[in-house]
Design an enzyme around this catalytic site. Structure first.
Site, mmCIF file in Angstrom:
data_model
loop_
_atom_site.group_PDB
_atom_site.id
_atom_site.type_symbol
_atom_site.label_atom_id
_atom_site.label_comp_id
_atom_site.label_asym_id
_atom_site.label_seq_id
_atom_site.Cartn_x
_atom_site.Cartn_y
_atom_site.Cartn_z
ATOM 1 N N CYS A 96 0.801 -1.220 0.000
ATOM 2 C CA CYS A 96 0.000 0.000 0.000
ATOM 3 C C CYS A 96 0.839 1.277 0.000
ATOM 4 O O CYS A 96 0.339 2.335 -0.364
ATOM 5 C CB CYS A 96 -0.940 0.014 1.201
ATOM 6 N N ALA A 338 -17.556 -4.605 5.518
ATOM 7 C CA ALA A 338 -17.309 -4.000 4.209
ATOM 8 C C ALA A 338 -17.585 -2.503 4.237
ATOM 9 O O ALA A 338 -17.021 -1.750 3.437
ATOM 10 C CB ALA A 338 -18.179 -4.672 3.155
ATOM 11 N N SER A 342 -11.888 0.012 3.538
ATOM 12 C CA SER A 342 -11.766 0.692 2.247
ATOM 13 C C SER A 342 -12.195 -0.240 1.121
ATOM 14 O O SER A 342 -11.858 -1.418 1.118
ATOM 15 C CB SER A 342 -10.320 1.143 2.025
ATOM 16 N N VAL A 440 -11.782 4.960 3.083
ATOM 17 C CA VAL A 440 -13.015 4.239 3.384
ATOM 18 C C VAL A 440 -14.156 4.758 2.512
ATOM 19 O O VAL A 440 -15.039 4.008 2.109
ATOM 20 C CB VAL A 440 -13.355 4.348 4.885
ATOM 21 N N HIS A 444 -9.407 2.397 -2.231
ATOM 22 C CA HIS A 444 -7.997 2.154 -1.923
ATOM 23 C C HIS A 444 -7.357 1.307 -3.028
ATOM 24 O O HIS A 444 -7.179 0.106 -2.870
ATOM 25 C CB HIS A 444 -7.926 1.450 -0.570
ATOM 26 N N CYS A 474 0.140 2.884 5.983
ATOM 27 C CA CYS A 474 0.677 1.588 6.409
ATOM 28 C C CYS A 474 0.704 0.638 5.223
ATOM 29 O O CYS A 474 0.007 0.839 4.228
ATOM 30 C CB CYS A 474 -0.151 1.004 7.551
#
Length: 504
Positions: A96, A338, A342, A440, A444, A474
């Site tokens: 990520c 969910a 994200s 979110v 993502h 992160c």
């Protein structure tokens, strides 16, 4: 924003930053490969800064799910944006953090003197991640074979604990007492902030749109079209249109009626000056058209022909959020759903990093200065709290004494629990973190998100009049990356002229 930051010749400066809209899984952008999305973002950044293709020294781009994309995806994106084949390209996979690590590597190259202008960022088409047949090479001689989801295997799975990343989010929620209600409230706030920014037109400053329908199936326009589209911003010296956009590849020609770039056909074999393969001609043309549309906006560019909006915003249903069942722990004790995680998403973001010397020499717009950056890591299952480790390191590198000096924060919302926990650990005020919404709400696209949150941070600093900003993200394997920037408003600093573009 700061009017007179301390600048030296090798200071890494951001001269352009933009992103595509983020498409839902199997949604509006699913017809594009990751390199095609990357090409659109790169071309948009080049046009916004007025950077000529020949000025680019290097491309460093992130992508996580690179299987089945073909050789050298970063090179594909660069050539698809019209950059010369002589530009070295490198693909980065730090899960990520890939997009943000690419920006950090670009800053290091500038600081070291090995490059003056570097295109960095990230791209991901999670919709097109392939499935694998692990035993097929040896031969499926008898019985059933296994099909492995490459998106989960290489992007969303912790191989150390053999669990989904969402299971690590559940560990974090347990340790720090982050309830289901807290996570759902965070998710709602994220969506409300993102929707408000979009409704106010603020988000459009970040976006280079994506043509609807994907790249033409032939992917092989004429050699003349390839040569024309691969020419850089203002290469021909043509006048911009009414909206001030540069003319692209039309000797002496004016921009289109809407004020965007005009894509001409001066002739010549494909790649005669740039080395762009004919097979990428349609991508180059689509990327140039998207940059032209971005220059004039959705109203003037025939907005219906392009995807402008982040698709995930329309899919949020507040009424359903509390009823969603925990997805990663189904024994009755889970809290991550969910709705407070994200969404899986497609998209790309591009940032151009240049030395201050190059900014002056080339007359580039100066958006921000990269003041410091850092990486941090801990046990893989605790990647969720790695931002709390990297932020102090990045602040020290930037010479920032206290988090209180930071005007705006972007902490990537891999899950609501990640943002909530790191805010608590770092003592960050909620009204300064992800103020235009986070992942979110928006999505993502893992290889692109690190660069995307930096694009958004620059937009927040512009809108709020902030000076210092920090991004942290992160990544799987227990890591995190962080960057501190100082926003500036100096415009073009001399050198080569040209129209002053929008801030982002």
């Amino acid at each position: 924003m700061s009017q007179a930051p301390s600048l030296r010749p090798r200071t890494p400066c951001i001269v352009a930053a933009c992103r595509t809209p983020l498409g839902a899984f199997q949604g509006a952008l699913s017809q594009f490969s990751a390199p095609e999305l990357g090409a659109i973002a790169i071309r948009g950044a080049l046009d916004r800064a007025g950077v000529r293709p020949d000025d680019v020294d290097e491309v460093i781009f992130g992508c996580v799910i690179s299987a089945n994309l073909g050789q050298a995806p970063a090179t594909q994106a660069a050539l698809g944006a019209g950059l010369p084949a002589s530009v070295p390209c490198t693909l980065v996979n730090k899960v990520c953090s890939s997009g943000l690590k690419s920006v950090m590597l670009a800053a290091q190259a500038v600081m070291a003197g090995s490059a003056d202008v570097v295109v960095a960022g990230g791209m991901e088409s999670m919709s097109n991640a392939p499935h694998y047949l692990p035993q097929a090479r040896r031969g499926l001689r008898m019985g059933d074979g296994q099909v492995v989801d490459g998106l989960v295997k290489d992007g969303l799975w912790d191989p150390y604990g053999n669990v989904h990343m969402g299971s690590c989010a559940e560990l974090c929620a347990d340790r720090y007492g982050i309830s289901r209600q807290m996570q759902d409230e965070h998710a709602m706030t994220s969506h409300q902030r993102a929707a408000a920014a979009a409704a106010a037109g603020v988000t459009l400053a970040e976006v280079v749109p994506v043509p609807r329908g994907g790249i033409p199936a032939s992917r092989a326009a004429s050699p003349q079209s390839a040569a024309a589209a691969s020419r850089g911003p203002s290469d021909s010296g043509g006048a911009g249109g009414a909206g001030g956009g540069p003319s692209i590849g039309t000797p002496g020609g004016a921009g289109g009626a809407g004020g965007g770039p005009s894509i001409g056909t001066p002739g010549g074999a494909a790649g005669s000056s740039t080395g762009t393969p004919p097979s990428l001609a349609a991508t180059v043309a689509a990327a140039a058209a998207a940059a032209a549309a971005a220059a004039v906006g959705p109203g003037a560019s025939g907005g219906g022909g392009y995807v402008w909006e982040d698709e995930g915003l329309s899919k949020m249903d507040p009424a359903r959020l509390p009823a969603l069942k925990p997805y990663f722990r189904r024994d009755g004790g889970g809290s991550v759903t969910a709705g407070n995680a994200s969404p899986v998403t497609d998209g790309a973001a591009a940032i151009i990093v240049a030395s201050y010397e190059a900014v002056q020499r080339l007359g580039l717009p100066l958006l921000a200065v990269i003041r410091g950056f850092a990486d941090a890591a801990q046990a893989p299952e605790w990647f969720t709290t790695a931002p709390a480790l990297v932020v102090p390191k990045a602040l020290r590198a930037a010479g920032v004494a206290s988090p209180d000096q930071i005007d705006a924060w972007e902490v990537n919302e891999a899950f609501s629990v990640v943002d909530l926990t790191n805010r608590r650990l770092l003592g960050l005020p909620a009204d300064r973190v992800n103020v235009h919404g986070g992942s979110v709400a928006l999505g993502h696209p893992i290889g692109a998100s690190g660069a995307r949150i930096l694009v958004t941070l620059l937009n927040v600093l512009r809108c709020k009049g902030g000076r210092l900003g920090c991004v942290a993200i992160c990544n799987g394997g227990g890591g995190a990356s962080g960057v501190v920037v100082e926003g500036v408003e100096l415009g073009r600093l001399g050198g080569r002229g040209g129209p002053k573009q929008a801030l982002l």
